[in-house]
Design a protein around this motif. Structure first.
Motif, PDB file in Angstrom:
ATOM      1  N   ASP A 356       0.830  -1.201   0.000  1.00 13.28           N
ATOM      2  CA  ASP A 356       0.000   0.000   0.000  1.00 13.28           C
ATOM      3  C   ASP A 356       0.871   1.261   0.000  1.00 13.28           C
ATOM      4  N   ALA A 357       0.723   2.053  -1.029  1.00  8.63           N
ATOM      5  CA  ALA A 357       1.623   3.190  -1.236  1.00  8.63           C
ATOM      6  C   ALA A 357       1.409   4.287  -0.201  1.00  8.63           C
ATOM      7  N   ASP A 358       0.155   4.706  -0.015  1.00  8.04           N
ATOM      8  CA  ASP A 358      -0.118   5.838   0.870  1.00  8.04           C
ATOM      9  C   ASP A 358       0.264   5.523   2.311  1.00  8.04           C
ATOM     10  N   ALA A 359      -0.100   4.337   2.775  1.00  6.92           N
ATOM     11  CA  ALA A 359       0.200   3.972   4.166  1.00  6.92           C
ATOM     12  C   ALA A 359       1.703   3.880   4.385  1.00  6.92           C
ATOM     13  N   ALA A 360       2.429   3.324   3.406  1.00 10.44           N
ATOM     14  CA  ALA A 360       3.880   3.188   3.556  1.00 10.44           C
ATOM     15  C   ALA A 360       4.550   4.555   3.545  1.00 10.44           C
ATOM     16  N   ALA A 361       4.095   5.444   2.668  1.00  8.49           N
ATOM     17  CA  ALA A 361       4.683   6.787   2.623  1.00  8.49           C
ATOM     18  C   ALA A 361       4.475   7.512   3.948  1.00  8.49           C
ATOM     19  N   GLU A 362       3.285   7.341   4.524  1.00 12.78           N
ATOM     20  CA  GLU A 362       3.009   7.974   5.812  1.00 12.78           C
ATOM     21  C   GLU A 362       3.862   7.349   6.918  1.00 12.78           C
ATOM     22  N   ALA A 363       4.070   6.035   6.853  1.00 16.95           N
ATOM     23  CA  ALA A 363       4.909   5.363   7.856  1.00 16.95           C
ATOM     24  C   ALA A 363       6.337   5.873   7.793  1.00 16.95           C
ATOM     25  N   VAL A 364       6.847   6.077   6.577  1.00 18.25           N
ATOM     26  CA  VAL A 364       8.206   6.599   6.424  1.00 18.25           C
ATOM     27  C   VAL A 364       8.276   8.030   6.942  1.00 18.25           C
ATOM     28  N   GLU A 365       7.250   8.833   6.678  1.00 20.25           N
ATOM     29  CA  GLU A 365       7.231  10.209   7.176  1.00 20.25           C
ATOM     30  C   GLU A 365       7.276  10.241   8.706  1.00 20.25           C
ATOM     31  N   ARG A 366       6.529   9.356   9.346  1.00 13.40           N
ATOM     32  CA  ARG A 366       6.523   9.323  10.820  1.00 13.40           C
ATOM     33  C   ARG A 366       7.875   8.851  11.354  1.00 13.40           C
ATOM     34  N   TYR A 367       8.460   7.886  10.674  1.00 19.63           N
ATOM     35  CA  TYR A 367       9.796   7.424  11.063  1.00 19.63           C
ATOM     36  C   TYR A 367      10.801   8.570  10.948  1.00 19.63           C
ATOM     37  N   ASN A 368      10.734   9.318   9.852  1.00 21.66           N
ATOM     38  CA  ASN A 368      11.648  10.439   9.649  1.00 21.66           C
ATOM     39  C   ASN A 368      11.458  11.521  10.702  1.00 21.66           C
ATOM     40  N   GLY A 374      14.915  12.979  17.402  1.00 24.60           N
ATOM     41  CA  GLY A 374      15.735  12.195  18.319  1.00 24.60           C
ATOM     42  C   GLY A 374      14.910  11.450  19.337  1.00 24.60           C
ATOM     43  N   GLU A 375      13.721  11.034  18.925  1.00 25.39           N
ATOM     44  CA  GLU A 375      12.809  10.344  19.834  1.00 25.39           C
ATOM     45  C   GLU A 375      12.505   8.938  19.325  1.00 25.39           C
ATOM     46  N   PRO A 376      12.034   8.054  20.210  1.00 25.91           N
ATOM     47  CA  PRO A 376      11.599   6.736  19.741  1.00 25.91           C
ATOM     48  C   PRO A 376      10.436   6.883  18.764  1.00 25.91           C
ATOM     49  N   ASP A 377      10.385   6.006  17.773  1.00 25.44           N
ATOM     50  CA  ASP A 377       9.296   6.091  16.805  1.00 25.44           C
ATOM     51  C   ASP A 377       8.077   5.325  17.307  1.00 25.44           C
ATOM     52  N   GLU A 378       7.081   5.170  16.460  1.00 28.04           N
ATOM     53  CA  GLU A 378       5.818   4.562  16.868  1.00 28.04           C
ATOM     54  C   GLU A 378       5.942   3.103  17.291  1.00 28.04           C
ATOM     55  N   THR A 379       7.025   2.426  16.856  1.00 29.62           N
ATOM     56  CA  THR A 379       7.238   1.029  17.244  1.00 29.62           C
ATOM     57  C   THR A 379       8.092   0.905  18.499  1.00 29.62           C
ATOM     58  N   ARG A 381      11.249   1.962  18.383  1.00 24.25           N
ATOM     59  CA  ARG A 381      12.629   1.915  17.894  1.00 24.25           C
ATOM     60  C   ARG A 381      13.338   3.223  18.226  1.00 24.25           C
ATOM     61  N   GLU A 382      14.560   3.111  18.728  1.00 22.33           N
ATOM     62  CA  GLU A 382      15.273   4.282  19.239  1.00 22.33           C
ATOM     63  C   GLU A 382      16.547   4.614  18.476  1.00 22.33           C
ATOM     64  N   ASP A 383      16.914   3.775  17.474  1.00 25.38           N
ATOM     65  CA  ASP A 383      18.204   3.974  16.835  1.00 25.38           C
ATOM     66  C   ASP A 383      18.133   4.770  15.536  1.00 25.38           C
ATOM     67  N   GLY A 384      16.951   5.288  15.195  1.00 24.06           N
ATOM     68  CA  GLY A 384      16.832   6.067  13.961  1.00 24.06           C
ATOM     69  C   GLY A 384      17.475   7.431  14.109  1.00 24.06           C
ATOM     70  N   VAL A 385      18.503   7.710  13.321  1.00 23.43           N
ATOM     71  CA  VAL A 385      19.182   9.009  13.389  1.00 23.43           C
ATOM     72  C   VAL A 385      19.198   9.714  12.043  1.00 23.43           C
ATOM     73  N   HIS A 386      18.863   9.002  10.970  1.00 21.35           N
ATOM     74  CA  HIS A 386      18.850   9.596   9.637  1.00 21.35           C
ATOM     75  C   HIS A 386      17.474   9.439   9.018  1.00 21.35           C
ATOM     76  N   ALA A 387      16.982  10.499   8.411  1.00 21.57           N
ATOM     77  CA  ALA A 387      15.741  10.405   7.649  1.00 21.57           C
ATOM     78  C   ALA A 387      15.994   9.599   6.379  1.00 21.57           C
ATOM     79  N   LEU A 388      14.964   8.888   5.935  1.00 17.26           N
ATOM     80  CA  LEU A 388      15.037   8.168   4.662  1.00 17.26           C
ATOM     81  C   LEU A 388      14.613   9.123   3.551  1.00 17.26           C
ATOM     82  N   GLU A 389      15.469   9.288   2.552  1.00 13.41           N
ATOM     83  CA  GLU A 389      15.232  10.269   1.501  1.00 13.41           C
ATOM     84  C   GLU A 389      15.392   9.638   0.126  1.00 13.41           C
ATOM     85  N   ALA A 390      14.673  10.199  -0.844  1.00 14.23           N
ATOM     86  CA  ALA A 390      14.750   9.701  -2.221  1.00 14.23           C
ATOM     87  C   ALA A 390      16.166   9.873  -2.784  1.00 14.23           C
ATOM     88  N   PRO A 391      16.598   8.964  -3.665  1.00 14.62           N
ATOM     89  CA  PRO A 391      15.846   7.808  -4.178  1.00 14.62           C
ATOM     90  C   PRO A 391      15.791   6.675  -3.161  1.00 14.62           C
TER      91      PRO A 391
END
Length: 471
Positions: A356-368, A374-379, A381-391
């Motif tokens: 599902d495109a829309d749900a996945a894009a929104e999930a990536v936005e929330r992760y970013n 610098g906060e834990p994400d919705e799951t 997870r605490e080790d996210g320090v870089h946003a995921l960016e295109a490509p």
């Protein structure tokens, strides 16, 4: 020869029914990481003869399918990188990962020996290992992985095999399965080996390095039913032989429900979990993230298998792609085989892969957003320090079974123990044949536990067998 054993199909026979054809001092059953290291350790007494018998056409077993990374605490390679840690630090990470359900004394024993193991491999046997200091696997509090070139276990195995073949008092034979243990009232006195033609081989010491039972569907169904339908990604020879033989001699079994899974196998190709640990995420067909990926690739394998269709989709970006390319042979092979798809947006990637495109894009936005804050994400997870960016890059993945972690209980020298605590004389076990240090189930597996017990027990067994031989 052993006519009675051949007629009855027994796996353990009495010495009274055997006429030995040849003899050796130390017999190693299995030529994976455990067996090769055990042979090198035993060979350091040049007066001993050491024989390694591997049932497959080539050596390596699960070690050759791994990254070949050896965890160790307190090595000089760490100190040269400015890292100071003790074996107690490594032991704490292992025990916390399995909620202290593993044998604590054995964990501490292997951790205490880990630096000597690495130094011995590098200094005494000229094995190529370097400290991995660019990322940490889940729940490792420090950089302690020591990797071969290409971070590929096949390269580690190639060097170990070369050292074995260069050692005059070691004989290595492939396509030569050990089929039976020969025992007297006290313990093991030899083996029967061979395929088309069997020979009875007398041995002072026998080291079981036949790995676990991941390739034995009946044993998996009995002990690890939750993973029985998963893709099996381990070595074909892992049929539980040594575990069954040791048990037939009264050896105690423990943690038989433990195993190492892997959450990201794509089109029959391993997608290294370094993708995730550098910031990648997984979504299901609905485009939803379904857990904290940093729990580890073993624990998360079951989560992947519980998703619709038993699969998920790994999403990452160009930063991660470029960071891993040329560092991991597994990653490069996956790239070359077309496992990963590239797109300018998550939505475009979804159209290619089928989530599902829309749900996945929104999930990536929330992760970013969580990474940026610098906060834990919705799951959690605490080790996210870089946003995921295109490509973006992605692959359809499934959970797999790599190897089992339960087996024979051994003492601090890797000697097989009975339930009453007595030793099965002359018999050793290591790697997947011995009970591991991951507790129960898949969640207690800390990255590197497999090679900690494979190479760690291998060296302990080889040293003790060498010292106890009468020659």
């Amino acid at each position: 020869m052993v006519e009675q054993a051949e007629r009855s199909g027994e796996r353990v026979v009495s010495v009274a029914d055997v006429s030995f054809d040849v003899e050796t001092d130390v017999l190693v059953a299995g030529g994976g990481g455990t067996g090769l290291v055990a042979a090198l350790a035993a060979s350091e007494n040049p007066d001993l003869t050491v024989t390694v018998l591997e049932k497959s056409p080539d050596v390596g077993g699960n070690t050759s399918l791994s990254t070949g990374m050896v965890p160790a605490a307190g090595t000089r390679l760490q100190r040269e990188a400015g890292i100071e840690e003790s074996p107690a630090d490594m032991a704490r990470d292992i025990l916390e990962k399995n909620d202290y359900t593993a044998d604590e004394a054995m964990v501490r024993r292997l951790c205490a020996e880990s630096a000597d193991l690495v130094h011995w491999l590098v200094d005494d046997w000229d094995v190529s290992l370097s400290l991995v200091d660019d990322f940490k696997y889940p729940k490792h509090s420090e950089y302690r992985m020591h990797a071969p070139p290409g971070r590929n276990g096949a390269n580690l195995v190639a060097e170990l095999r070369a050292r074995v073949e260069e050692t005059p008092n070691v004989e290595l034979l492939t396509n030569t399965p050990v089929t039976t243990l020969v025992a007297d009232d006290a313990g093991v006195v030899g083996v029967v080996a061979g395929d088309r033609r069997s020979e009875a081989i007398a041995a002072e010491k026998v080291i079981l390095a036949t790995d676990g039972f991941g390739g034995n569907r009946e044993m998996i169904t009995e002990w690890c039913p939750e993973i029985e339908d998963a893709v099996y990604f381990g070595a074909d020879g892992n049929t539980g032989d040594g575990i069954r033989w040791g048990a037939a001699l009264g050896g105690e079994l423990a943690c038989m429900d433990a195993y190492q899974g892997h959450a990201t196998v794509a089109s029959g190709q391993l997608s290294t979990y370094a993708v995730v640990m550098n910031g990648g995420v997984l979504v299901n067909e609905r485009g939803e993230r379904f857990g904290d990926e940093s729990a580890g690739y073993s624990a998360f394998a079951v989560d992947v298998l519980r998703q619709p269709g038993g699969h998920a989709f790994e999403l990452f970006d160009e930063r991660i792609f470029e960071r891993l390319r040329g560092e991991f042979d597994d990653f490069d092979e996956a790239v070359e085989s077309g496992v990963y798809h590239e797109a300018e947006s998550v939505e475009a990637l979804a159209e290619t892969l089928g989530f599902d495109a829309d749900a996945a894009a929104e999930a990536v936005e929330r992760y970013n957003a969580a990474a940026a804050a610098g906060e834990p994400d919705e799951t959690g997870r605490e080790d996210g320090v870089h946003a995921l960016e295109a490509p973006f890059y992605g692959a359809k993945v499934t959970g797999a079974l790599f190897h089992t972690q339960g087996g024979l209980v051994v003492d601090e020298d890797a000697r097989v123990l009975r339930e009453d605590g007595t030793v099965v004389e002359n018999l050793y076990a290591g790697g997947g044949t011995a009970c591991g240090i991951s507790g129960h189930g898949p969640g207690g597996y800390l990255s590197g536990n497999g090679l900690t017990t494979a190479l760690g027990f291998g060296r302990l067994a080889g040293v003790d067998a060498r010292e106890r031989c009468r020659n």
